[in-house]
Write a protein that holds these residues in place. Sequence first.
Motif, short mmCIF file in Angstrom:
data_model
loop_
_atom_site.label_atom_id
_atom_site.label_comp_id
_atom_site.label_asym_id
_atom_site.label_seq_id
_atom_site.Cartn_x
_atom_site.Cartn_y
_atom_site.Cartn_z
N THR A 140 2.94 11.20 1.07
CA THR A 140 2.11 10.03 0.78
C THR A 140 1.89 9.17 2.03
OG1 THR A 140 4.06 8.86 -0.02
CG2 THR A 140 2.70 9.88 -1.67
N PHE A 176 0.84 -1.20 0.00
CA PHE A 176 0.00 0.00 0.00
C PHE A 176 0.88 1.25 0.00
CE2 PHE A 176 -2.73 2.79 2.89
CZ PHE A 176 -3.47 3.29 1.83
N SER A 177 1.13 1.77 -1.21
CA SER A 177 2.01 2.94 -1.31
C SER A 177 1.29 4.23 -0.96
CB SER A 177 2.54 3.06 -2.75
OG SER A 177 1.49 3.45 -3.62
N GLY A 178 -0.05 4.21 -1.01
CA GLY A 178 -0.82 5.43 -0.79
C GLY A 178 -1.20 6.10 -2.10
N HIS A 192 -2.34 -0.98 9.83
CA HIS A 192 -1.38 -0.36 8.91
C HIS A 192 0.02 -0.39 9.50
CE1 HIS A 192 0.14 3.48 6.73
NE2 HIS A 192 0.26 2.44 5.93
N SER A 194 -2.90 1.44 -5.39
CA SER A 194 -2.93 0.64 -4.17
C SER A 194 -4.05 1.11 -3.23
CB SER A 194 -1.58 0.64 -3.47
OG SER A 194 -1.25 1.91 -2.99
N SER A 195 -4.47 2.39 -3.34
CA SER A 195 -5.60 2.85 -2.53
C SER A 195 -6.89 2.19 -3.01
CB SER A 195 -5.76 4.38 -2.63
OG SER A 195 -4.65 5.01 -2.04
N THR A 212 3.08 -0.10 4.11
CA THR A 212 3.65 0.99 3.32
C THR A 212 5.16 0.99 3.50
OG1 THR A 212 1.65 2.32 3.67
CG2 THR A 212 3.62 3.50 2.92
N ALA A 255 -1.63 7.74 3.32
CA ALA A 255 -1.81 6.30 3.48
C ALA A 255 -2.38 5.99 4.87
CB ALA A 255 -0.48 5.58 3.27
#
Length: 303
Positions: free
Chosen positions: A96, A57-59, A111, A63-64, A84, A100
């Motif tokens: 980012t 999940f890079s943001g 997370h 990936s969002s 992330t 995220a």
Amino acid sequence: MTHPTCAACPEPAVYLDRVSGEHLCAGHLAERVEATFCETLRAPGGPARGERVAVAFSGGKDSSVLLHLLATAAPPALELVAITVDEGIAGYRDATIGVARELAARLGVEHRVVGFREACGRDLDALVEGREHRACTVCGVLRRRLLQGAARECGADRLAMGHCLDDEAESVVMNWLRGDLYRTAGARPNGGEGMVPRTRPLARIPEKEVVSYALLHDLAPELPECPYTRHALRAGVRGLVHRAEFRSPGTMARVVAGQADLEARVRGLLPPADFTTCPGCGEPVLGGSCRVCALLGSALEKH
Ligand SMILES: [Zn+2]
Ligand SMILES: [Zn+2]
């Protein structure tokens, strides 16, 4: 000129599918994205009920959308954890990570953030100083290692990646351009030897649909672009693939389908790539040499 309406209902269209020529409204576009996602998720290689799925999940938008779909549209009983990677890229990553965190909290998903600095001793900016043209290669190798490590650490059965159809088509072309026989023939193992198997539930959805879905679901914050992107081989390949898709809609889907067909036909013809244990870091590696240790070693020598 009248505004086109949806092919499936009287609502105004927000999206044109250039492959079929169909216009779609917001509701029917979302329905289609969710249906393709669920179908891909249920296909062989996807997660089983009750599995713990780590999400890369890079943001960013892709990936969002992946995290949103897994949290809202996937069959229940998947246990999610978003990961992330903080590469340490000045002027890009700090913004980012905040975004995220917010989205993971909004979706109620656990997370975790893992950093290059903690894992590799320094930020990407320092690792690639003086060889910025190699940044995406270095970043990719280290990011994959960190994602695998984090997924394993949190007990994930699978690692979900946000690659969309455009990324898949680009990867096929890049493997050809690099002369990577094992990847071209699909003979690289997915999982095994302590590696968490990867799954790509957006692989059949064009980026244009992913981005439209993101805009419709408030998943598209304005973020800076990674400053290294312009150096990558992928950037050139991306232009090539998009020009071909523009002139001949459906090209990307055909490239990806052709790759799947090739893999099915040559399966078993190549000897399987063997895992060995890297003496430097103790991680399982393919082909006898560890790219992570090679990269970190050469970065240390430089300083
Ligand atoms: Zn409609
Ligand atoms: Zn190593």
